[in-house]
Design an enzyme around this catalytic site. Sequence first.
Site, PDB file in Angstrom:
ATOM      1  N   SER A  63       0.790  -1.232   0.000  1.00  0.00           N
ATOM      2  CA  SER A  63       0.000   0.000   0.000  1.00  0.00           C
ATOM      3  C   SER A  63       0.821   1.280   0.000  1.00  0.00           C
ATOM      4  CB  SER A  63      -0.970   0.013   1.185  1.00  0.00           C
ATOM      5  OG  SER A  63      -2.043  -0.862   0.939  1.00  0.00           O
ATOM      6  N   GLY A 303       4.687   9.001   5.866  1.00  0.00           N
ATOM      7  CA  GLY A 303       5.080   7.664   5.476  1.00  0.00           C
ATOM      8  C   GLY A 303       3.905   6.829   5.041  1.00  0.00           C
ATOM      9  N   HIS A 304       4.118   5.528   4.971  1.00  0.00           N
ATOM     10  CA  HIS A 304       3.057   4.568   4.661  1.00  0.00           C
ATOM     11  C   HIS A 304       3.615   3.183   4.919  1.00  0.00           C
ATOM     12  CE1 HIS A 304      -0.724   3.210   2.966  1.00  0.00           C
ATOM     13  NE2 HIS A 304      -1.059   4.453   2.687  1.00  0.00           N
ATOM     14  N   ASP A 305       2.726   2.234   5.158  1.00  0.00           N
ATOM     15  CA  ASP A 305       3.100   0.832   5.273  1.00  0.00           C
ATOM     16  C   ASP A 305       2.454   0.067   4.131  1.00  0.00           C
ATOM     17  OD1 ASP A 305       4.466   1.365   7.618  1.00  0.00           O
ATOM     18  OD2 ASP A 305       2.766   0.872   8.896  1.00  0.00           O
ATOM     19  N   GLY A 306       2.918  -1.160   3.922  1.00  0.00           N
ATOM     20  CA  GLY A 306       2.337  -1.992   2.882  1.00  0.00           C
ATOM     21  C   GLY A 306       2.374  -3.452   3.262  1.00  0.00           C
ATOM     22  N   GLY A 310       2.415 -12.213   2.293  1.00  0.00           N
ATOM     23  CA  GLY A 310       3.677 -12.567   2.915  1.00  0.00           C
ATOM     24  C   GLY A 310       4.786 -11.549   2.757  1.00  0.00           C
TER      25      GLY A 310
END
Length: 461
Positions: A63, A303-306, A310
Amino acid sequence: MSKISEIETWLQENFAALLAEHQVPGAAIAVLADGEVIDHAAGILNKGTGVESTVDSVFQIGSITKVWTTTLAMQLVDEGKLDLDRPVRDYLPEFVLGDDEAAAAITVRQLTCHTAGFEGDIFTDTGVGDDAVEKFVATLSDVPQLFPPGERFSYNNAGYCVLGRVIEVLRGKCWDDCVREHLFAPLGLTHAASGPYDAIRYRAAIGHVSPKPGDDPVPAPIWALTRSNSPAGSTLAMRPRDLLTFVRMHLNDGKADDGTQVLLPESLLAMREPQVDVPDLGMAEHWGLGWMLFDWDGGKVIGHDGGTIGQSAFLRVVPEKGVAVALLTNGGQPMHVYQEIFTKLLDELAGVTVPARPEPNSAAAPADFSRYVGEYSSMVADTVVTEEDGKLWMERTPKGIFAEIGAPSGKEELLPSQGDTFVAKTAQLPGVYMAHAFVGDDGNGRAQFLHTGRADRRVSQ
């Protein structure tokens, strides 16, 4: 020795051991500070082949892609082809949801900051062709509305697919071509892929999953999620250094390393402006246009995470200090690796303190649980919250795709954390608790939504 050199030495001495400690098969990291980028890699990309991870290996960024899709949209704003505050239907007359009044009112801006208000966890596979996103948008006609557009935050993957389709229509080409031609090319990226057919040209990581809790991770049965969700983050992959090249453009007034103006300065600054507050879930304090916005001790952080099948990705940027860290992983318990590395690096390079994640706090226990008790529902789960013997309990039943992939179900205790935020007693990983916030008011003093990033609406009277 400079700070960045000290960090490079620390990574050389500790990175591999951290991955092994937390069962992460392989990972790569890049760090930007003082105008310099260092990178490091350890472990293996695929337990089935034993291929080692290198700094040029490509991992899925999940993401974090949403920041790229928003950047593509802001380029269209720069060109006068897109207005964020016009209804989506001005660009996609065929955009239909279960609530036609809401569909007519939703703006492009609301797609970028997750306030469109319709159900967002939709991953319909519409094939691998260039029309995958177009076909996906056509499947949303019966998707229900959770709340009026613009009322609150609820993470919405499907909304980003709609945004991707707006970009496709205005550019006259598929999303993959847009990201390659309007971002990869002007940024000079050399190890970036819009999907599996590109990624196979590189040393590509595969995700790893644990068959049962506590099991060693094994290679996932498939490489990527569906192409229909590419604008939301299902397929984009790259090495960490190329991800930071994109970030560096955002820190350099929208200019690529060779001086090419990729985005106007006012547009990149607009992306960092808070658009909506986020419930207390340990995610972010606010959401901007694409970016997660963190108010941490020591400075503002974006920021962002994804997360894909897995694979987990983490990106944090301290614009005022010109510092950024990108960590890409392929399984195991990467949250612990993130917490330890980012806590050290952001403190030493930018003077920023990464906060602890939500955890149980008995002192925060409310005197009355009646606000929370009830039934909540979405397209992916039904949840019943009850009070028994002075304790709050949650019983969750996955539906749809979440049931198909074996999402956890059952009953567990919710422990107080802070205010209206609780955490599940059973940690997802050692020391990592899933936060649940009860937000809104149904008019009778009870919470209207059970929020875990996505807002599940109360359905009991």
